[in-house]
Design a protein around this motif. Structure first.
Motif, PDB file in Angstrom:
ATOM      1  N   CYS A 122      30.045  28.035  40.536  1.00  0.00           N
ATOM      2  CA  CYS A 122      31.255  27.406  41.048  1.00  0.00           C
ATOM      3  C   CYS A 122      32.362  28.454  41.170  1.00  0.00           C
ATOM      4  O   CYS A 122      32.336  29.505  40.521  1.00  0.00           O
ATOM      5  N   ASN A 123      33.345  28.149  42.010  1.00  0.00           N
ATOM      6  CA  ASN A 123      34.422  29.111  42.265  1.00  0.00           C
ATOM      7  C   ASN A 123      35.207  29.452  41.009  1.00  0.00           C
ATOM      8  O   ASN A 123      35.689  30.581  40.849  1.00  0.00           O
ATOM      9  N   GLN A 124      35.346  28.481  40.110  1.00  0.00           N
ATOM     10  CA  GLN A 124      36.115  28.738  38.888  1.00  0.00           C
ATOM     11  C   GLN A 124      35.472  29.841  38.058  1.00  0.00           C
ATOM     12  O   GLN A 124      36.174  30.671  37.448  1.00  0.00           O
ATOM     13  N   VAL A 125      34.153  29.869  38.018  1.00  0.00           N
ATOM     14  CA  VAL A 125      33.437  30.914  37.273  1.00  0.00           C
ATOM     15  C   VAL A 125      33.597  32.265  37.962  1.00  0.00           C
ATOM     16  O   VAL A 125      33.879  33.289  37.318  1.00  0.00           O
ATOM     17  N   ILE A 126      33.429  32.274  39.284  1.00  0.00           N
ATOM     18  CA  ILE A 126      33.564  33.526  40.041  1.00  0.00           C
ATOM     19  C   ILE A 126      34.969  34.098  39.874  1.00  0.00           C
ATOM     20  O   ILE A 126      35.149  35.308  39.646  1.00  0.00           O
ATOM     21  N   ASP A 127      35.969  33.238  39.970  1.00  0.00           N
ATOM     22  CA  ASP A 127      37.354  33.694  39.832  1.00  0.00           C
ATOM     23  C   ASP A 127      37.624  34.240  38.438  1.00  0.00           C
ATOM     24  O   ASP A 127      38.294  35.275  38.279  1.00  0.00           O
ATOM     25  N   ARG A 128      37.125  33.556  37.419  1.00  0.00           N
ATOM     26  CA  ARG A 128      37.357  34.018  36.046  1.00  0.00           C
ATOM     27  C   ARG A 128      36.644  35.355  35.782  1.00  0.00           C
ATOM     28  O   ARG A 128      37.189  36.225  35.103  1.00  0.00           O
ATOM     29  N   LEU A 129      35.443  35.487  36.291  1.00  0.00           N
ATOM     30  CA  LEU A 129      34.705  36.733  36.088  1.00  0.00           C
ATOM     31  C   LEU A 129      35.414  37.893  36.778  1.00  0.00           C
ATOM     32  O   LEU A 129      35.592  38.977  36.194  1.00  0.00           O
ATOM     33  N   THR A 130      35.846  37.655  38.011  1.00  0.00           N
ATOM     34  CA  THR A 130      36.561  38.695  38.754  1.00  0.00           C
ATOM     35  C   THR A 130      37.862  39.067  38.063  1.00  0.00           C
ATOM     36  O   THR A 130      38.198  40.256  37.914  1.00  0.00           O
ATOM     37  N   ASN A 131      38.591  38.055  37.617  1.00  0.00           N
ATOM     38  CA  ASN A 131      39.862  38.297  36.941  1.00  0.00           C
ATOM     39  C   ASN A 131      39.668  39.089  35.654  1.00  0.00           C
ATOM     40  O   ASN A 131      40.452  39.990  35.333  1.00  0.00           O
ATOM     41  N   TYR A 132      38.599  38.768  34.918  1.00  0.00           N
ATOM     42  CA  TYR A 132      38.344  39.475  33.649  1.00  0.00           C
ATOM     43  C   TYR A 132      38.068  40.951  33.916  1.00  0.00           C
ATOM     44  O   TYR A 132      38.589  41.834  33.221  1.00  0.00           O
ATOM     45  N   TYR A 133      37.251  41.239  34.926  1.00  0.00           N
ATOM     46  CA  TYR A 133      36.931  42.634  35.223  1.00  0.00           C
ATOM     47  C   TYR A 133      38.158  43.399  35.701  1.00  0.00           C
ATOM     48  O   TYR A 133      38.292  44.604  35.451  1.00  0.00           O
TER      49      TYR A 133
END
Length: 408
Positions: A36-47
């Motif tokens: 889901c987009n929420q996971v992709i966004d959180r992963l990108t933000n963390y990196y």
């Protein structure tokens, strides 16, 4: 009953707007769902902002730690367990292996473990290897005609030497939903612990783990719209009894006892995206609800109701053909939407032909080699498997039926 808003659901998955996936219908969700987009966004933000060691006394590190803690808390709430009963590790296969080593601390030579031949090998092989340490492994075998686990056969295996019973919530081939609470009660009656592989179930709605009565419940977040992490619920009394598998100086840190390699910080933090997605779906369909343990059952029932509607025409189609054998129940209410079929050729070749019609499916034994043997089927020929989840559409199902007509 509330009906799933499919357009709303799909708006949370970038895969449905990805040009390279246009024209394809995805039917290999049992191997791994779209994120889901929420996971992709959180992963990108963390990196971008916090890709460093967490929990040190400077802002970026503190934020990293808060995001990881929040993910565990949010997942625990949806599963109706405490946050200190959750572990996230590299995969369910790895988690199960570590768990089996930890259980050796409360077992001795001559103790018995019950495994099934319905399992994915990840929840079978690690326990079977304990024979090297003097543990007796007994096999709860499926009925060779139906592929189901018969509770009466379990009763004959249980005794005062049984220390552990392990089985799947549902098989990744048969997809028949096993009565976890009933099995747990029987195992507990003889003093045994219960380990449940929920990998093939949890993608269709998180279970209320407390209600199931299992001592350990495992599944993979990458099959529940999240990152590639294995989630393991280990209830407190069991966790406290097991030997620590981490560094000796971390024995007092609850989330490090059973994750010896240490967590993948970014993926742990990104796991919050799964529950954020569930929150959004719940708010859209049901309105405000503060208690995640109540949101969870609503989401579970919403997803499964949609999936059962999708299953009906596919199961009816299979029944109409005399050249296809369905593995598992014909009734949508008794199974997960992981539909495995035996045809007149090997499963992979059928999947290859379906791909020419825009269908992403798969064929093989899917790490359930022992189950195929138990059904007197050739594991190397395997089965054709089409698996879907709540974001699958009726149009996808109709496309699959037309493709199967062409291929079979």
């Amino acid at each position: 009953m509330t009906t799933l808003d499919l357009d709303f659901v799909r708006s949370h998955f970038s895969a449905f707007n990805e040009p390279s996936l246009a024209g394809w219908s995805f039917f290999e969700n049992a191997g791994g769902s779209y994120a889901c987009n929420q996971v992709i966004d959180r992963l990108t933000n963390y990196y971008r902002k916090t890709k460093l060691q967490p929990f040190h006394p400077f802002p970026a590190s503190e934020q990293a730690g808060r995001e990881m803690d929040a993910a565990i808390n949010n997942l625990a709430a949806y599963l109706n367990v405490d946050e200190d009963e959750i572990d996230l590790g590299p995969s369910t296969s790895q988690n199960t292996y570590v768990l089996a080593q930890a259980f050796l601390s409360i077992m001795q030579a001559g103790d018995e473990v019950i495994v099934t031949n319905q399992d994915h090998e990840a929840n079978s092989g690690a326990w079977r290897r304990l024979t090297d340490r003097g543990i007796i492994v007994r096999e709860w075998r499926v009925d060779p005609e139906t592929g189901y686990l018969d509770i009466a056969k379990l009763d004959k295996l249980l005794n005062d030497k049984t220390r552990l019973v392990t089985f799947p919530h549902c098989s990744n081939i048969m997809a028949h939903v096993n009565p976890v609470a009933e099995i747990s009660a029987k195992a507990h009656a003889v003093g045994a612990k219960v380990v449940v592989d929920g990998v093939s179930y949890a993608g269709h709605g998180f279970p209320d783990v407390d209600a199931l009565g299992a001592d350990v419940y495992l599944f993979s977040l990458y099959k529940t719209y999240g990152p590639h992490q294995g989630l393991m619920v280990v209830r407190k009394d069991t966790r406290e009894a097991l030997g620590s598998q981490g560094h000796f100086f971390n024995e007092g840190l609850v989330h490090k006892r059973l994750v010896p390699a240490g967590p993948d910080h970014a993926q742990v933090a990104a796991s919050s995206g799964v529950t954020e997605y569930f929150d959004a779906v719940h708010a859209h369909h049901f309105g405000p609800q503060a208690d995640a343990s109540k949101r969870g059952p609503d989401i579970h029932d919403l997803f499964q109701a949609h999936e059962q509607v999708l299953m009906a025409p596919l199961l009816e189609y299979i029944r109409s053909r005399n050249d296809v054998r369905l593995l598992g129940p014909e009734n949508p209410e008794e199974r997960a939407p992981t539909i495995s079929m035996i045809t007149n050729r090997d499963g992979r070749s059928v999947a290859e032909d379906l791909s020419k019609h825009g269908i992403m499916a798969a064929g093989g034994h899917f790490y359930s080699h022992r189950l195929f043997q138990g059904l007197n089927l050739d594991p190397e020929a395997g089965a054709l498997r089409v698996s879907f989840v709540h974001y699958t559409s009726p149009a996808d199902i109709q496309k699959l039926l037309k493709a199967m007509d062409a291929v079979l």
